[in-house]
Design a protein around this motif. Structure first.
Motif, PDB file in Angstrom:
ATOM      1  N   ALA A 139       0.833  -1.205   0.000  1.00  0.00           N
ATOM      2  CA  ALA A 139       0.000   0.000   0.000  1.00  0.00           C
ATOM      3  C   ALA A 139       0.866   1.253   0.000  1.00  0.00           C
ATOM      4  CB  ALA A 139      -0.915  -0.004   1.226  1.00  0.00           C
ATOM      5  N   LYS A 140       0.213   2.410  -0.203  1.00  0.00           N
ATOM      6  CA  LYS A 140       0.860   3.709  -0.078  1.00  0.00           C
ATOM      7  C   LYS A 140       0.166   4.485   1.034  1.00  0.00           C
ATOM      8  CE  LYS A 140       2.635   4.555  -4.753  1.00  0.00           C
ATOM      9  NZ  LYS A 140       2.584   5.471  -5.915  1.00  0.00           N
ATOM     10  N   MET A 141       0.961   5.247   1.796  1.00  0.00           N
ATOM     11  CA  MET A 141       0.389   6.029   2.882  1.00  0.00           C
ATOM     12  C   MET A 141       1.268   7.238   3.161  1.00  0.00           C
ATOM     13  SD  MET A 141       1.311   3.315   5.936  1.00  0.00           S
ATOM     14  CE  MET A 141       0.268   4.128   7.119  1.00  0.00           C
ATOM     15  N   MET A 142       0.653   8.310   3.731  1.00  0.00           N
ATOM     16  CA  MET A 142       1.391   9.512   4.090  1.00  0.00           C
ATOM     17  C   MET A 142       1.754   9.464   5.562  1.00  0.00           C
ATOM     18  SD  MET A 142       2.058  11.854   1.745  1.00  0.00           S
ATOM     19  CE  MET A 142       2.212  13.363   2.702  1.00  0.00           C
ATOM     20  N   ILE A 143       3.061   9.574   5.871  1.00  0.00           N
ATOM     21  CA  ILE A 143       3.532   9.638   7.254  1.00  0.00           C
ATOM     22  C   ILE A 143       4.517  10.787   7.361  1.00  0.00           C
ATOM     23  CG2 ILE A 143       4.693   8.436   9.137  1.00  0.00           C
ATOM     24  CD1 ILE A 143       3.929   5.812   7.885  1.00  0.00           C
ATOM     25  N   ARG A 144       4.178  11.779   8.198  1.00  0.00           N
ATOM     26  CA  ARG A 144       5.070  12.907   8.444  1.00  0.00           C
ATOM     27  C   ARG A 144       5.527  13.569   7.147  1.00  0.00           C
ATOM     28  NH1 ARG A 144       8.474   9.839  13.211  1.00  0.00           N
ATOM     29  NH2 ARG A 144       6.894  10.040  14.820  1.00  0.00           N
ATOM     30  N   GLN A 148       4.812   7.166   1.779  1.00  0.00           N
ATOM     31  CA  GLN A 148       5.572   5.954   2.036  1.00  0.00           C
ATOM     32  C   GLN A 148       4.950   4.767   1.317  1.00  0.00           C
ATOM     33  OE1 GLN A 148       8.305   5.520   3.783  1.00  0.00           O
ATOM     34  NE2 GLN A 148       8.484   7.046   5.365  1.00  0.00           N
ATOM     35  N   LEU A 149       5.814   3.904   0.828  1.00  0.00           N
ATOM     36  CA  LEU A 149       5.379   2.600   0.370  1.00  0.00           C
ATOM     37  C   LEU A 149       5.389   1.700   1.599  1.00  0.00           C
ATOM     38  CD1 LEU A 149       4.636   1.197  -2.307  1.00  0.00           C
ATOM     39  CD2 LEU A 149       7.020   0.463  -2.473  1.00  0.00           C
ATOM     40  N   ALA A 150       4.373   0.880   1.772  1.00  0.00           N
ATOM     41  CA  ALA A 150       4.263   0.059   2.980  1.00  0.00           C
ATOM     42  C   ALA A 150       3.651  -1.294   2.663  1.00  0.00           C
ATOM     43  CB  ALA A 150       3.423   0.780   4.039  1.00  0.00           C
ATOM     44  N   VAL A 151       3.916  -2.231   3.551  1.00  0.00           N
ATOM     45  CA  VAL A 151       3.230  -3.525   3.466  1.00  0.00           C
ATOM     46  C   VAL A 151       2.388  -3.683   4.723  1.00  0.00           C
ATOM     47  CG1 VAL A 151       5.045  -4.581   2.073  1.00  0.00           C
ATOM     48  CG2 VAL A 151       5.153  -4.811   4.550  1.00  0.00           C
ATOM     49  N   ILE A 152       1.222  -4.268   4.542  1.00  0.00           N
ATOM     50  CA  ILE A 152       0.314  -4.555   5.658  1.00  0.00           C
ATOM     51  C   ILE A 152       0.385  -6.053   5.913  1.00  0.00           C
ATOM     52  CG2 ILE A 152      -2.022  -4.306   6.573  1.00  0.00           C
ATOM     53  CD1 ILE A 152      -0.699  -1.654   5.787  1.00  0.00           C
ATOM     54  N   ARG A 153       0.794  -6.450   7.113  1.00  0.00           N
ATOM     55  CA  ARG A 153       0.933  -7.865   7.427  1.00  0.00           C
ATOM     56  C   ARG A 153       0.458  -8.128   8.843  1.00  0.00           C
ATOM     57  NH1 ARG A 153       5.651  -9.312  10.262  1.00  0.00           N
ATOM     58  NH2 ARG A 153       7.037  -7.562  10.781  1.00  0.00           N
ATOM     59  N   VAL A 154       0.426  -9.405   9.211  1.00  0.00           N
ATOM     60  CA  VAL A 154      -0.025  -9.800  10.547  1.00  0.00           C
ATOM     61  C   VAL A 154       1.197 -10.164  11.389  1.00  0.00           C
ATOM     62  CG1 VAL A 154      -1.448 -11.379  11.901  1.00  0.00           C
ATOM     63  CG2 VAL A 154      -2.194 -10.667   9.610  1.00  0.00           C
ATOM     64  N   TYR A 155       1.237  -9.610  12.601  1.00  0.00           N
ATOM     65  CA  TYR A 155       2.296  -9.942  13.552  1.00  0.00           C
ATOM     66  C   TYR A 155       1.649 -10.192  14.912  1.00  0.00           C
ATOM     67  CZ  TYR A 155       6.264  -9.288  16.739  1.00  0.00           C
ATOM     68  OH  TYR A 155       7.198  -9.445  17.729  1.00  0.00           O
ATOM     69  N   LYS A 156       1.684 -11.441  15.371  1.00  0.00           N
ATOM     70  CA  LYS A 156       1.110 -11.807  16.672  1.00  0.00           C
ATOM     71  C   LYS A 156      -0.313 -11.272  16.840  1.00  0.00           C
ATOM     72  CE  LYS A 156       5.502 -12.317  19.124  1.00  0.00           C
ATOM     73  NZ  LYS A 156       6.311 -11.935  20.297  1.00  0.00           N
ATOM     74  N   ASN A 157      -1.146 -11.543  15.863  1.00  0.00           N
ATOM     75  CA  ASN A 157      -2.564 -11.196  15.900  1.00  0.00           C
ATOM     76  C   ASN A 157      -2.843  -9.697  15.730  1.00  0.00           C
ATOM     77  OD1 ASN A 157      -5.034 -12.598  15.934  1.00  0.00           O
ATOM     78  ND2 ASN A 157      -5.531 -11.781  17.964  1.00  0.00           N
ATOM     79  N   VAL A 158      -1.832  -8.922  15.377  1.00  0.00           N
ATOM     80  CA  VAL A 158      -2.004  -7.479  15.172  1.00  0.00           C
ATOM     81  C   VAL A 158      -1.614  -7.130  13.738  1.00  0.00           C
ATOM     82  CG1 VAL A 158      -1.203  -5.175  15.864  1.00  0.00           C
ATOM     83  CG2 VAL A 158      -1.556  -6.937  17.596  1.00  0.00           C
ATOM     84  N   LEU A 159      -2.388  -6.261  13.107  1.00  0.00           N
ATOM     85  CA  LEU A 159      -2.003  -5.769  11.789  1.00  0.00           C
ATOM     86  C   LEU A 159      -0.852  -4.778  11.940  1.00  0.00           C
ATOM     87  CD1 LEU A 159      -5.407  -5.154   9.925  1.00  0.00           C
ATOM     88  CD2 LEU A 159      -3.781  -7.027   9.601  1.00  0.00           C
ATOM     89  N   VAL A 160       0.150  -4.924  11.097  1.00  0.00           N
ATOM     90  CA  VAL A 160       1.326  -4.066  11.150  1.00  0.00           C
ATOM     91  C   VAL A 160       1.523  -3.412   9.793  1.00  0.00           C
ATOM     92  CG1 VAL A 160       3.842  -4.024  11.393  1.00  0.00           C
ATOM     93  CG2 VAL A 160       2.465  -5.415  12.942  1.00  0.00           C
ATOM     94  N   ALA A 161       1.774  -2.106   9.805  1.00  0.00           N
ATOM     95  CA  ALA A 161       2.173  -1.399   8.588  1.00  0.00           C
ATOM     96  C   ALA A 161       3.689  -1.266   8.632  1.00  0.00           C
ATOM     97  CB  ALA A 161       1.527  -0.021   8.519  1.00  0.00           C
ATOM     98  N   GLU A 162       4.340  -1.879   7.679  1.00  0.00           N
ATOM     99  CA  GLU A 162       5.801  -1.886   7.625  1.00  0.00           C
ATOM    100  C   GLU A 162       6.229  -1.011   6.454  1.00  0.00           C
ATOM    101  OE1 GLU A 162       9.075  -3.760   9.596  1.00  0.00           O
ATOM    102  OE2 GLU A 162       7.251  -4.938   9.465  1.00  0.00           O
ATOM    103  N   THR A 163       6.786   0.174   6.740  1.00  0.00           N
ATOM    104  CA  THR A 163       7.215   1.039   5.641  1.00  0.00           C
ATOM    105  C   THR A 163       8.427   0.424   4.946  1.00  0.00           C
ATOM    106  OG1 THR A 163       8.585   2.368   7.144  1.00  0.00           O
ATOM    107  CG2 THR A 163       6.355   3.149   6.704  1.00  0.00           C
ATOM    108  N   ILE A 164       8.439   0.536   3.628  1.00  0.00           N
ATOM    109  CA  ILE A 164       9.554  -0.011   2.850  1.00  0.00           C
ATOM    110  C   ILE A 164      10.057   1.059   1.883  1.00  0.00           C
ATOM    111  CG2 ILE A 164       8.746  -2.391   3.021  1.00  0.00           C
ATOM    112  CD1 ILE A 164       7.623  -2.206   0.247  1.00  0.00           C
TER     113      ILE A 164
END
Length: 279
Positions: A139-144, A148-164
């Motif tokens: 996905a794409k998202m605006m941060i500060r 940002q290009l980002a991936v949305i994934r699952v980490y220990k039952n929580v959704l995580v946005a990982e900027t790449i």
């Protein structure tokens, strides 16, 4: 946990209102710089080299240097409008891919995503769909103020946005100097290296890795505190009293008046009657 961003994540016709929280924190031990003589903290002032004076924050503008000493000035209003235009957009998942297809060099920072009001069911839907398919969303998202290009994934039952990083932000490996060419290796040396790797192979347990330098530095700081090996900054000299300053200015003004030379009086012309009387 502090909420640093609110928005929506969308894939297809599904919209998920979410809050974003920083998933990691910098634990570096921050050290201040002091003047060795008096132990006062050093200040870093913003100085204009042309005007030779310190400039205030409201005197500073942002600009892009497109050539040596040539700039395009960007107004705060223009920057804010552009940022707002991008921030109002939803975080749209563009593609779904496998996590192993992305090299770790692209990963930058992780953010936890929690459902905002009314988003729990859609949040659970995306989380379960990602787990069942073994995919992650790109996905794409605006941060500060940065898209940002980002991936949305699952980490220990929580959704995580990982900027790449974008591809053009990753430097070309061909520019890395002194990389050796492939050469023939001794089979015995290679087998020994593989054997060593096998012997040291284990399950990844992040809890067993600690920052030894940071712990040792904190321990040293605590020891010095306990032994009272500390320093106290001297109080900065207070500015002169306003009354004293006014007295000095008044005295200077009075002195300037006394020292000022009096203007010469113009000579008066004698009248004709006085001339006759004297003749």
């Amino acid at each position: 946990m502090h909420t640093m961003w609110k928005g929506t994540i969308s894939f297809g016709l599904v919209n998920i209102p979410v809050k974003m929280h920083a998933a990691t924190e910098n634990k570096d031990v921050k050290l201040r710089q002091l003047h060795k003589e008096c132990h006062s903290p050093i200040k870093y002032e913003k100085v204009c080299p042309n005007c030779d004076r310190e400039v205030k924050q409201d005197e500073i503008v942002k600009a892009y240097e497109y050539a040596k000493n040539k700039f395009v000035i960007l107004d705060d209003e223009e920057m804010e409008a552009l940022r707002k235009e991008q921030e109002d957009k939803a975080v749209e998942i563009i593609d779904f891919v496998k996590l192993e297809e992305i090299d770790p060099i692209y990963f930058e920072k992780s953010y936890y995503l929690s459902p905002n009001e009314g988003g729990s069911k859609a949040y659970h839907l995306l989380r379960q769909a990602l787990e069942d398919t073994g995919k992650i969303g790109v996905a794409k998202m605006m941060i500060r103020s940065k898209e940002q290009l980002a991936v949305i994934r699952v980490y220990k039952n929580v959704l995580v946005a990982e900027t790449i990083h974008y591809p053009d932000e990753v430097r070309n490996v061909a520019d890395v100097p002194n990389i050796p060419e492939e050469t023939a290796l001794d089979k015995k040396e290679l087998d020994t290296a593989k054997l060593l790797i096998d012997q040291l192979t284990t399950a990844f347990e992040p809890e067993k890795y600690t920052d030894d330098y940071r712990n040792a530095l904190l321990e040293l700081i605590e020891q010095k505190k306990n032994k009272e090996q500390t320093a106290t900054a001297k109080d900065a000299p207070k500015p002169e009293n306003v009354a004293n300053l006014m007295e000095a200015l008044q005295a200077s003004l009075e002195k300037a008046k006394k020292d000022k030379p009096k203007p010469k009086q113009p000579k008066r012309k004698k009248t004709a009657s006085k001339k006759k009387a004297t003749s």
